[in-house]
Design an enzyme around this catalytic site. Sequence first.
Site, PDB file in Angstrom:
ATOM      1  N   GLU A  17      32.023 -71.939  32.057  1.00  0.00           N
ATOM      2  CA  GLU A  17      30.951 -71.029  33.273  1.00  0.00           C
ATOM      3  C   GLU A  17      32.310 -69.989  34.020  1.00  0.00           C
ATOM      4  O   GLU A  17      33.457 -71.047  35.085  1.00  0.00           O
ATOM      5  CB  GLU A  17      30.775 -71.988  33.705  1.00  0.00           C
ATOM      6  CG  GLU A  17      29.446 -72.790  33.315  1.00  0.00           C
ATOM      7  CD  GLU A  17      29.026 -73.723  34.647  1.00  0.00           C
ATOM      8  OE1 GLU A  17      27.636 -74.598  34.195  1.00  0.00           O
ATOM      9  OE2 GLU A  17      29.215 -74.082  35.911  1.00  0.00           O
ATOM     10  N   GLU A  21      33.264 -75.975  30.732  1.00  0.00           N
ATOM     11  CA  GLU A  21      32.133 -75.383  30.055  1.00  0.00           C
ATOM     12  C   GLU A  21      32.249 -73.948  29.854  1.00  0.00           C
ATOM     13  O   GLU A  21      31.216 -73.781  30.082  1.00  0.00           O
ATOM     14  CB  GLU A  21      31.258 -76.227  31.270  1.00  0.00           C
ATOM     15  CG  GLU A  21      30.975 -78.131  31.119  1.00  0.00           C
ATOM     16  CD  GLU A  21      29.905 -78.570  31.902  1.00  0.00           C
ATOM     17  OE1 GLU A  21      28.407 -77.173  32.244  1.00  0.00           O
ATOM     18  OE2 GLU A  21      29.377 -79.152  32.263  1.00  0.00           O
ATOM     19  N   GLU A  48      28.159 -74.440  41.246  1.00  0.00           N
ATOM     20  CA  GLU A  48      28.315 -72.885  40.750  1.00  0.00           C
ATOM     21  C   GLU A  48      28.262 -72.555  42.014  1.00  0.00           C
ATOM     22  O   GLU A  48      28.576 -70.717  42.069  1.00  0.00           O
ATOM     23  CB  GLU A  48      26.651 -72.600  40.583  1.00  0.00           C
ATOM     24  CG  GLU A  48      26.275 -73.176  39.373  1.00  0.00           C
ATOM     25  CD  GLU A  48      25.295 -72.511  38.330  1.00  0.00           C
ATOM     26  OE1 GLU A  48      24.690 -71.673  38.654  1.00  0.00           O
ATOM     27  OE2 GLU A  48      25.066 -72.450  36.967  1.00  0.00           O
TER      28      GLU A  48
END
Length: 374
Positions: A331, A329, A282
């Site tokens: 993200e 995903e 992240e």
Amino acid sequence: MTRPYFFFGILRHLPLLEVVLGRPVQVQTAWLADHALYWTKDGSFPVMLYRPGEQAEGVLLEEQSASDVDRLDFFEGGFGFSAHPVQVIRGGEPVDAQIFRPEPFGIPTDLGPAWRLENWQQRFGAEYEAMARDYLAQFGLKPPRAVAARFEQILTRGASRVRAAQAAPTELRHHTVAGDVAVAALREPYARFFAMEEIDVSFRRFDGSMSPQVTRAGFIACDAVTVLPYDPVRDRVLVVDQFRTGPYLRGDPQPWQIEAIAGRIDPGETPVEAARREAVEEAGLVLADLLPVASYYPSPGCSAEYLYSFVAVTDLPDAVAGVFGVEGEAEDIRGHLISFDRMMELVASGEISNAPTVLTAFWLAQNRARLRET
């Protein structure tokens, strides 16, 4: 007479085999010639391959009931595995047996090192036992494929159950003993990435009697971590900004959230390992020491989620801010470098409004002076 089953992988772990069969078992050691076991890359189970001159160790289960066959077919069948004849060696003599293998039988290309049962037991054994209890709870209720489709979620929940068994102290609260909770029925009306469960339950009252039976529902989520990187020299933190479904479904017109780095704990991981992995995914950060903030249920009245929150003391130069996320995903995560004072302003204004980040901010406020001195 039915051929004995030869188990060469995770079902060599007898506590797991006993959960799958629902009974105690007795087995004998046997060997499959010209085969060897390997870890699947990033997997939690082995694959068997043809390897001339090698031997794969396993166990033979000779006595089986009709129920054993049905439960094994349910457990293995959801993954496309079925029983196939094979000849193994027991005590130097050949034995006709059967093994479960996929159909069609492909050869994986993403193999890890040689698989050893002892290594797997240490890392995954207890998690798989817990997983199998949830998995087999659906026996006779759902098709095998439907249950196997949620295998990763069920295994992750199994890992959460293992951590939950390490109960926190009960100096003030009621100390639960056998018989304090009685579940009359369990239903699973929804199950995809997350699940909902509904129970008909009664529980011990403080006067010693049992409560009337009531129906309660809970959101089933796995254990997760949060980690807030803090640079004590520059006195700033890195927070992330991303779209969140919960605020959107509540009707919040501003569903993007300023948060600490967060993510679920994968099977075989510790909370610290998960926090370090999530920091890479992240924010592109490689973290060393993590300081525990708290471990807690954020909303115990309706959710099984349990969080482990950390602060990581680290270097945060200007270049670390950016846009990150795991490909595949969906993200899309933006990192912000902000001063400690700015973070506390955002907590006070309500722009930071999620519990783990607020909790961690207050912990940092309490410990900041100490961290800046070291």
